[in-house]
Motif scaffolding. Structure first.
Motif, PDB file in Angstrom:
ATOM      1  N   PRO A 179       0.973  -1.305  -0.126  1.00  0.00           N
ATOM      2  CA  PRO A 179       0.115  -0.610  -0.058  1.00  0.00           C
ATOM      3  C   PRO A 179       0.810   1.624  -0.294  1.00  0.00           C
ATOM      4  O   PRO A 179       1.903   1.403   1.006  1.00  0.00           O
ATOM      5  CB  PRO A 179      -0.618  -0.270   1.605  1.00  0.00           C
ATOM      6  N   GLY A 180       0.389   1.881  -0.636  1.00  0.00           N
ATOM      7  CA  GLY A 180       1.311   3.979  -0.955  1.00  0.00           C
ATOM      8  C   GLY A 180       2.338   3.858  -1.516  1.00  0.00           C
ATOM      9  O   GLY A 180       3.071   4.275  -1.714  1.00  0.00           O
ATOM     10  N   VAL A 181       2.950   2.684  -1.972  1.00  0.00           N
ATOM     11  CA  VAL A 181       3.463   2.630  -3.217  1.00  0.00           C
ATOM     12  C   VAL A 181       3.269   3.006  -4.286  1.00  0.00           C
ATOM     13  O   VAL A 181       2.070   2.316  -5.177  1.00  0.00           O
ATOM     14  CB  VAL A 181       4.529   1.274  -2.788  1.00  0.00           C
ATOM     15  N   ASP A 182       3.683   3.993  -6.058  1.00  0.00           N
ATOM     16  CA  ASP A 182       3.573   3.910  -6.739  1.00  0.00           C
ATOM     17  C   ASP A 182       3.822   2.623  -7.592  1.00  0.00           C
ATOM     18  O   ASP A 182       4.616   2.148  -7.796  1.00  0.00           O
ATOM     19  CB  ASP A 182       4.601   4.741  -7.092  1.00  0.00           C
ATOM     20  N   ALA A 183       2.475   2.218  -7.944  1.00  0.00           N
ATOM     21  CA  ALA A 183       2.688   1.645  -9.228  1.00  0.00           C
ATOM     22  C   ALA A 183       3.458   1.382 -10.345  1.00  0.00           C
ATOM     23  O   ALA A 183       4.091   0.411 -10.657  1.00  0.00           O
ATOM     24  CB  ALA A 183       0.966   0.777  -8.594  1.00  0.00           C
ATOM     25  N   ALA A 184       2.889   2.753 -10.803  1.00  0.00           N
ATOM     26  CA  ALA A 184       3.655   3.162 -12.209  1.00  0.00           C
ATOM     27  C   ALA A 184       5.421   2.648 -11.630  1.00  0.00           C
ATOM     28  O   ALA A 184       6.060   2.453 -12.970  1.00  0.00           O
ATOM     29  CB  ALA A 184       3.777   4.420 -12.667  1.00  0.00           C
ATOM     30  N   PHE A 185       5.943   3.098 -10.796  1.00  0.00           N
ATOM     31  CA  PHE A 185       7.863   2.901 -10.911  1.00  0.00           C
ATOM     32  C   PHE A 185       8.057   1.802 -10.499  1.00  0.00           C
ATOM     33  O   PHE A 185       8.702   1.017 -10.982  1.00  0.00           O
ATOM     34  CB  PHE A 185       7.402   3.508  -9.510  1.00  0.00           C
ATOM     35  N   VAL A 186       7.224   1.106  -9.488  1.00  0.00           N
ATOM     36  CA  VAL A 186       7.490  -0.903  -9.501  1.00  0.00           C
ATOM     37  C   VAL A 186       7.594  -1.860 -10.825  1.00  0.00           C
ATOM     38  O   VAL A 186       7.780  -2.424 -11.387  1.00  0.00           O
ATOM     39  CB  VAL A 186       6.120  -0.624  -8.699  1.00  0.00           C
ATOM     40  N   VAL A 187       6.514  -1.338 -11.720  1.00  0.00           N
ATOM     41  CA  VAL A 187       6.198  -1.927 -12.627  1.00  0.00           C
ATOM     42  C   VAL A 187       7.433  -1.851 -14.192  1.00  0.00           C
ATOM     43  O   VAL A 187       7.489  -3.039 -14.130  1.00  0.00           O
ATOM     44  CB  VAL A 187       4.792  -0.770 -13.464  1.00  0.00           C
ATOM     45  N   ALA A 188       7.847  -0.011 -13.620  1.00  0.00           N
ATOM     46  CA  ALA A 188       8.614  -0.337 -14.343  1.00  0.00           C
ATOM     47  C   ALA A 188       9.856  -0.857 -14.455  1.00  0.00           C
ATOM     48  O   ALA A 188      10.546  -1.191 -14.973  1.00  0.00           O
ATOM     49  CB  ALA A 188       9.139   1.574 -14.789  1.00  0.00           C
ATOM     50  N   LEU A 189      10.486  -0.804 -13.059  1.00  0.00           N
ATOM     51  CA  LEU A 189      11.560  -2.186 -12.553  1.00  0.00           C
ATOM     52  C   LEU A 189      11.235  -2.744 -12.316  1.00  0.00           C
ATOM     53  O   LEU A 189      12.697  -3.640 -13.604  1.00  0.00           O
ATOM     54  CB  LEU A 189      11.581  -1.607 -10.943  1.00  0.00           C
ATOM     55  N   ALA A 190      10.306  -3.373 -12.585  1.00  0.00           N
ATOM     56  CA  ALA A 190      10.122  -4.806 -12.916  1.00  0.00           C
ATOM     57  C   ALA A 190      10.508  -5.161 -14.253  1.00  0.00           C
ATOM     58  O   ALA A 190      10.599  -6.038 -14.889  1.00  0.00           O
ATOM     59  CB  ALA A 190       9.034  -5.794 -12.272  1.00  0.00           C
ATOM     60  N   THR A 191       9.813  -4.561 -15.143  1.00  0.00           N
ATOM     61  CA  THR A 191      10.434  -4.653 -16.466  1.00  0.00           C
ATOM     62  C   THR A 191      11.759  -4.731 -16.889  1.00  0.00           C
ATOM     63  O   THR A 191      11.772  -5.089 -17.817  1.00  0.00           O
ATOM     64  CB  THR A 191       9.537  -2.879 -17.704  1.00  0.00           C
ATOM     65  N   LEU A 192      12.504  -3.390 -16.129  1.00  0.00           N
ATOM     66  CA  LEU A 192      13.615  -4.111 -16.431  1.00  0.00           C
ATOM     67  C   LEU A 192      14.739  -4.968 -15.847  1.00  0.00           C
ATOM     68  O   LEU A 192      15.255  -5.370 -16.659  1.00  0.00           O
ATOM     69  CB  LEU A 192      13.993  -2.001 -16.085  1.00  0.00           C
ATOM     70  N   CYS A 193      13.810  -5.241 -14.394  1.00  0.00           N
ATOM     71  CA  CYS A 193      14.762  -6.037 -14.253  1.00  0.00           C
ATOM     72  C   CYS A 193      14.717  -7.903 -15.090  1.00  0.00           C
ATOM     73  O   CYS A 193      15.579  -8.523 -15.524  1.00  0.00           O
ATOM     74  CB  CYS A 193      14.171  -7.313 -13.372  1.00  0.00           C
ATOM     75  N   ASP A 194      13.344  -7.285 -15.994  1.00  0.00           N
ATOM     76  CA  ASP A 194      13.146  -8.620 -17.262  1.00  0.00           C
ATOM     77  C   ASP A 194      14.689  -8.334 -18.079  1.00  0.00           C
ATOM     78  O   ASP A 194      14.729  -9.272 -18.633  1.00  0.00           O
ATOM     79  CB  ASP A 194      12.404  -8.726 -17.827  1.00  0.00           C
ATOM     80  N   GLU A 195      14.928  -6.995 -18.632  1.00  0.00           N
ATOM     81  CA  GLU A 195      15.188  -6.478 -20.002  1.00  0.00           C
ATOM     82  C   GLU A 195      16.481  -6.700 -20.031  1.00  0.00           C
ATOM     83  O   GLU A 195      17.497  -7.533 -20.484  1.00  0.00           O
ATOM     84  CB  GLU A 195      14.869  -5.268 -19.854  1.00  0.00           C
ATOM     85  N   ILE A 196      16.908  -6.451 -18.307  1.00  0.00           N
ATOM     86  CA  ILE A 196      18.396  -6.837 -17.645  1.00  0.00           C
ATOM     87  C   ILE A 196      19.024  -7.554 -17.541  1.00  0.00           C
ATOM     88  O   ILE A 196      19.994  -8.534 -18.083  1.00  0.00           O
ATOM     89  CB  ILE A 196      17.880  -5.940 -16.599  1.00  0.00           C
ATOM     90  N   TYR A 197      17.835  -8.760 -17.714  1.00  0.00           N
ATOM     91  CA  TYR A 197      18.091 -10.374 -16.940  1.00  0.00           C
ATOM     92  C   TYR A 197      18.799 -11.022 -18.325  1.00  0.00           C
ATOM     93  O   TYR A 197      19.284 -11.625 -18.793  1.00  0.00           O
ATOM     94  CB  TYR A 197      16.934 -11.179 -16.298  1.00  0.00           C
ATOM     95  N   ASN A 198      17.512 -10.215 -19.579  1.00  0.00           N
ATOM     96  CA  ASN A 198      17.487 -11.158 -20.773  1.00  0.00           C
ATOM     97  C   ASN A 198      18.633 -10.981 -21.415  1.00  0.00           C
ATOM     98  O   ASN A 198      19.278 -11.508 -22.567  1.00  0.00           O
ATOM     99  CB  ASN A 198      16.376 -11.368 -21.457  1.00  0.00           C
ATOM    100  N   ASP A 199      18.934  -9.808 -21.011  1.00  0.00           N
ATOM    101  CA  ASP A 199      20.934  -9.262 -21.943  1.00  0.00           C
ATOM    102  C   ASP A 199      21.684  -9.847 -21.560  1.00  0.00           C
ATOM    103  O   ASP A 199      23.120 -10.590 -22.217  1.00  0.00           O
ATOM    104  CB  ASP A 199      21.674  -7.635 -21.779  1.00  0.00           C
TER     105      ASP A 199
END
Length: 201
Positions: A179-199
């Motif tokens: 609760p109270g956490v910026d969901a857009a920020f979290v989604v961006a981080l999760a997306t980039l984790c995927d991206e960085i890992y796939n790299d």
């Protein structure tokens, strides 16, 4: 930012800070083509859209709200040794945060620095990136407080989400946001984790 049980985390916009714990359903982007992904809540309602920037080879992403308004630009920093990504504000290109990965180390982690000038990371993402089981933590005074969890299965996955996954057969994973956490920020981080890992693969 005040400390306490209900740390509000606002990076993109306070409108994405939900008062209750929220579960979002995301798709793995192995070999991210120019597809646009829709990120939904557990009932299948669209919350965000993710698009690959046209005419860029795997170096730019854009996070939009459900109506297609740009919220965040994600851009790979060229010539950076480790996958370094920047989160930029669409309106003026101002840098909001920078992600640096150290996946080659024994304890793989991705550190997130807000544009606040200090040398310590503001957020740390750690866990098992291969099997999509990791936590996004806020680092405060040297201790890490989880603000979101990423995992392949969700105890909140209801029949709708299950049926959806049967139909699309996409690689889904779940992001549980405190609760109270910026969901857009979290989604961006999760997306980039995927991206960085796939790299790294």
């Amino acid at each position: 930012m005040h400390h306490g049980g209900n740390n509000r985390v606002v990076v993109v916009s306070p409108q994405f800070c939900m008062p209750q714990q929220t579960v979002l359903v995301m798709q793995e982007q192995a070999g991210f083509k120019s597809d646009d992904f829709t990120i939904t809540d557990a009932t299948g309602r669209p919350i965000f859209k993710l698009s690959a920037a046209v005419c860029s080879i795997g170096n730019k992403r854009q996070l939009l709200d459900a109506y297609g308004t740009p919220l965040l630009h994600m851009e790979r920093k060229m010539m950076s040794l480790h996958g370094t990504w920047l989160l930029l504000r669409p309106s003026d290109g101002a840098k909001l945060a920078e992600l640096k990965s150290s996946l080659m180390s024994l304890t793989p982690s991705i550190k997130v620095y807000l544009n606040d000038g200090d040398k310590e990371p503001d957020y740390v993402i750690k866990g098992d990136f291969r099997s999509k089981r990791f936590s996004i933590c806020q680092r405060t005074h040297g201790s890490d407080v989880p603000i979101a969890q990423v995992q392949k299965e969700s105890r909140f996955a209801n029949s709708t989400a299950f049926l959806m996954s049967m139909v699309t057969d996409a690689q889904k994973y779940f992001v549980t946001i405190e609760p109270g956490v910026d969901a857009a920020f979290v989604v961006a981080l999760a997306t980039l984790c995927d991206e960085i890992y796939n790299d790294k693969e």
